[in-house]
Design a protein around this motif. Structure first.
Motif, PDB file in Angstrom:
ATOM      1  N   PHE B  55       0.824  -1.215   0.000  1.00 31.81           N
ATOM      2  CA  PHE B  55       0.000   0.000   0.000  1.00 31.81           C
ATOM      3  C   PHE B  55       0.859   1.266   0.000  1.00 31.81           C
ATOM      4  O   PHE B  55       0.491   2.269  -0.616  1.00 31.81           O
ATOM      5  N   LEU B  56       1.991   1.202   0.679  1.00 34.66           N
ATOM      6  CA  LEU B  56       2.899   2.367   0.622  1.00 34.66           C
ATOM      7  C   LEU B  56       3.391   2.566  -0.805  1.00 34.66           C
ATOM      8  O   LEU B  56       3.450   3.695  -1.312  1.00 34.66           O
ATOM      9  N   GLY B  57       3.733   1.442  -1.465  1.00 39.91           N
ATOM     10  CA  GLY B  57       4.183   1.505  -2.864  1.00 39.91           C
ATOM     11  C   GLY B  57       3.087   2.042  -3.776  1.00 39.91           C
ATOM     12  O   GLY B  57       3.332   2.875  -4.652  1.00 39.91           O
ATOM     13  N   VAL B  58       1.858   1.561  -3.542  1.00 38.13           N
ATOM     14  CA  VAL B  58       0.728   2.032  -4.353  1.00 38.13           C
ATOM     15  C   VAL B  58       0.520   3.526  -4.130  1.00 38.13           C
ATOM     16  O   VAL B  58       0.352   4.296  -5.084  1.00 38.13           O
ATOM     17  N   TYR B  59       0.579   3.941  -2.869  1.00 41.98           N
ATOM     18  CA  TYR B  59       0.341   5.356  -2.546  1.00 41.98           C
ATOM     19  C   TYR B  59       1.384   6.258  -3.213  1.00 41.98           C
ATOM     20  O   TYR B  59       1.050   7.287  -3.812  1.00 41.98           O
ATOM     21  N   ARG B  60       2.646   5.824  -3.115  1.00 45.00           N
ATOM     22  CA  ARG B  60       3.727   6.666  -3.657  1.00 45.00           C
ATOM     23  C   ARG B  60       3.705   6.711  -5.192  1.00 45.00           C
ATOM     24  O   ARG B  60       4.201   7.659  -5.786  1.00 45.00           O
ATOM     25  N   ASN B  61       3.195   5.658  -5.797  1.00 44.40           N
ATOM     26  CA  ASN B  61       3.259   5.586  -7.265  1.00 44.40           C
ATOM     27  C   ASN B  61       1.904   5.732  -7.934  1.00 44.40           C
ATOM     28  O   ASN B  61       1.794   5.510  -9.137  1.00 44.40           O
ATOM     29  N   LEU B  62       0.902   6.090  -7.160  1.00 48.25           N
ATOM     30  CA  LEU B  62      -0.454   6.170  -7.715  1.00 48.25           C
ATOM     31  C   LEU B  62      -0.516   7.137  -8.901  1.00 48.25           C
ATOM     32  O   LEU B  62      -1.212   6.881  -9.892  1.00 48.25           O
ATOM     33  N   HIS B  63       0.229   8.235  -8.813  1.00 46.40           N
ATOM     34  CA  HIS B  63       0.198   9.231  -9.899  1.00 46.40           C
ATOM     35  C   HIS B  63       0.828   8.689 -11.186  1.00 46.40           C
ATOM     36  O   HIS B  63       0.629   9.243 -12.258  1.00 46.40           O
ATOM     37  N   ARG B  64       1.594   7.586 -11.039  1.00 49.44           N
ATOM     38  CA  ARG B  64       2.235   7.012 -12.232  1.00 49.44           C
ATOM     39  C   ARG B  64       1.334   5.977 -12.921  1.00 49.44           C
ATOM     40  O   ARG B  64       1.671   5.501 -13.993  1.00 49.44           O
ATOM     41  N   PHE B  65       0.261   5.591 -12.249  1.00 44.86           N
ATOM     42  CA  PHE B  65      -0.629   4.587 -12.844  1.00 44.86           C
ATOM     43  C   PHE B  65      -1.372   5.227 -14.015  1.00 44.86           C
ATOM     44  O   PHE B  65      -2.113   6.186 -13.851  1.00 44.86           O
ATOM     45  N   ARG B  66      -1.127   4.682 -15.223  1.00 44.74           N
ATOM     46  CA  ARG B  66      -1.673   5.304 -16.438  1.00 44.74           C
ATOM     47  C   ARG B  66      -2.963   4.636 -16.913  1.00 44.74           C
ATOM     48  O   ARG B  66      -3.567   5.087 -17.868  1.00 44.74           O
ATOM     49  N   GLY B  67      -3.288   3.506 -16.292  1.00 42.86           N
ATOM     50  CA  GLY B  67      -4.506   2.824 -16.724  1.00 42.86           C
ATOM     51  C   GLY B  67      -4.313   1.963 -17.955  1.00 42.86           C
ATOM     52  O   GLY B  67      -5.290   1.544 -18.584  1.00 42.86           O
ATOM     53  N   ASP B  68      -3.029   1.725 -18.338  1.00 44.50           N
ATOM     54  CA  ASP B  68      -2.772   0.840 -19.487  1.00 44.50           C
ATOM     55  C   ASP B  68      -3.193  -0.593 -19.150  1.00 44.50           C
ATOM     56  O   ASP B  68      -3.672  -1.320 -20.005  1.00 44.50           O
ATOM     57  N   ALA B  69      -2.948  -0.981 -17.895  1.00 44.03           N
ATOM     58  CA  ALA B  69      -3.346  -2.320 -17.444  1.00 44.03           C
ATOM     59  C   ALA B  69      -4.416  -2.148 -16.362  1.00 44.03           C
ATOM     60  O   ALA B  69      -4.691  -1.029 -15.921  1.00 44.03           O
TER      61      ALA B  69
END
Lengths: 226, 193
Positions: B55-69
């Motif tokens: 969850f820490l990883g998800v939180y820190r990288n959420l802005h990088r999630f582009r919705g490709d997958a």
């Protein structure tokens, strides 16, 4: 009884989107091969054991809200100010580069403050005059300085020449004295050698005379006896 | 609204500063991640560690999630990598996982169960889960991960191969080898009371 195809057959059995032809081949092999079908049955049983897993209720990860609130407590304006400040050095460099490239002049006088771009044409004649006067001053100063340097250099050269000549004369006289002393010493040594040589010669002659006398005495002594 | 659309809506809201959306996102995935961790790491404590790191990883990288997958694939990719990291850190080996009855009972005390089911059912479910964990614990991590991804995350061998940076055939071989080993372990469990 083992089957050499077991691994390949069963590996492909679990593959995704198996082509119908391959599927038929696998199924027909499984119908005739007891080893492979038994092996597949036990693997499917194992799979079913694993599939008995029931999801357990997870303890709630309550740090999520805490983390989110803590990170979003920072005022957005503060963040954006810091964000903007990060660009300050780049902007300053860009402005300086523009000032240099456009040759911007900032003039502050009693009449006020003025900004101009490029070289200012109004001041050109005055600057030209000042430049010529400055060049003339510089030329005169350079001439005077060159004259002084030449005078000083000439007097230095004469003094240096005089000193060198004096030293040369003194050295020559000393050398002549030394040569004379050497020749005198050599002459005395030669005289001494000659004297010793004559003495040796005289001694030798004396020895020869004595020998002759002895021989004559011996001969005269032998003659009367005959 | 489909689950994927809901995920995307929650992500967008969380990125806009909605704590509630973030909380909903955590709640949607915490059970999946926790159970994933339980199967991979073998105990509740490490599963909690994994959940926290994911969850820490998800939180820190959420802005990088582009919705490709799919968001779930993205989350489980992070979980996969974090599990490898934790395993490397703790040098977790199959022998380090507690296997004696006493220790397993103590371990099960730590594992929370469903509270809305009958106690008898709960015990039998816990026993079955315990059996699965002890079987998986006999596998090396790379095989355990393939079994986890194939059987519990329903990923294709191609997806597994991409995730683990291996060929599809290697992924198939690992799965088959793991199943064979699990079969042996399962037979041992059933033979030995």
């Amino acid at each position: 009884m083992s089957c050499p195809k077991t691994q390949h057959i069963l590996q492909e059995y679990f593959a995704d989107n198996l082509a119908s032809l391959a599927k038929e081949k696998i199924e027909s092999h499984l119908l005739v091969c007891g080893h492979c079908s038994n092996e597949l049955e036990s693997l499917l049983l194992t799979q079913s054991t694993l599939n008995q897993w029931k999801n357990e209720r997870a303890p709630h990860w309550n740090r999520g809200m805490e983390l989110f609130r803590r990170e979003h407590q920072t005022p957005i304006s503060g963040f954006s100010l810091w964000h903007r400040l990060q660009w300050a050095p780049t902007i300053a460099c860009f402005v300086m580069m523009i000032v240099l490239l456009l040759n911007v002049n900032f003039v502050s006088s009693q009449e006020g403050f003025s900004v101009s771009f490029g070289s200012t044409s109004d001041d050109s004649p005055a600057i030209e005059e000042r430049l010529v006067a400055f060049q003339e001053e510089q030329r005169l100063a350079m001439d005077t300085l060159a004259g002084r340097i030449e005078d000083r250099q000439s007097s230095n050269n004469i003094e240096l020449l005089q000193t060198v000549l004096d030293q040369n004369q003194q050295t020559t006289a000393e050398n002549l004295n030394r040569i004379y002393a050497f020749f005198e010493q050599q002459r005395l040594r030669d005289l001494e050698d000659m004297r010793v040589g004559y003495q040796d010669l005289v001694d030798n002659d004396y020895e020869t005379i004595r020998s002759l006398q002895q021989l004559a005495q011996f001969v005269s002594f032998q003659s009367p006896e005959r | 609204m489909s689950l994927i659309d809901e995920d995307e809506a929650l992500i967008a809201a969380a990125l806009n500063g909605s704590a509630l959306a973030w909380e909903k996102l955590v709640r949607r995935y915490e059970s999946k991640i926790y159970n994933h961790g339980l199967r991979l790491m073998g105990n509740s404590s490490d599963a909690m560690d994994l959940m926290q790191e994911v969850f820490l990883g998800v939180y820190r990288n959420l802005h990088r999630f582009r919705g490709d997958a799919k968001f779930s694939s993205w989350v489980f990719r992070i979980a996969h990598n974090k599990a490898i990291d934790i395993n490397r850190r703790k040098r977790l080996t199959t022998t380090q996982i507690r296997t004696s009855d006493q220790e397993e009972l103590a371990f099960l005390d730590l594992v929370p169960g469903e509270t809305n089911i009958e106690p008898d059912n709960m015990v039998s479910e816990q026993q079955r889960n315990r059996q699965v964990i002890s079987m998986l614990a006999k596998l090396p991590l790379e095989q355990r991960l393939v079994v986890e991804l194939k059987m519990f995350q329903s990923q294709t061998f191609e997806e597994i191969a991409n995730l683990q940076d291996i060929s599809v055939n290697t992924a198939k071989t690992r799965f088959y080898t793991a199943l064979k080993k699990l079969k042996v372990v399962s037979e041992e469990i059933h033979v030995l009371p």
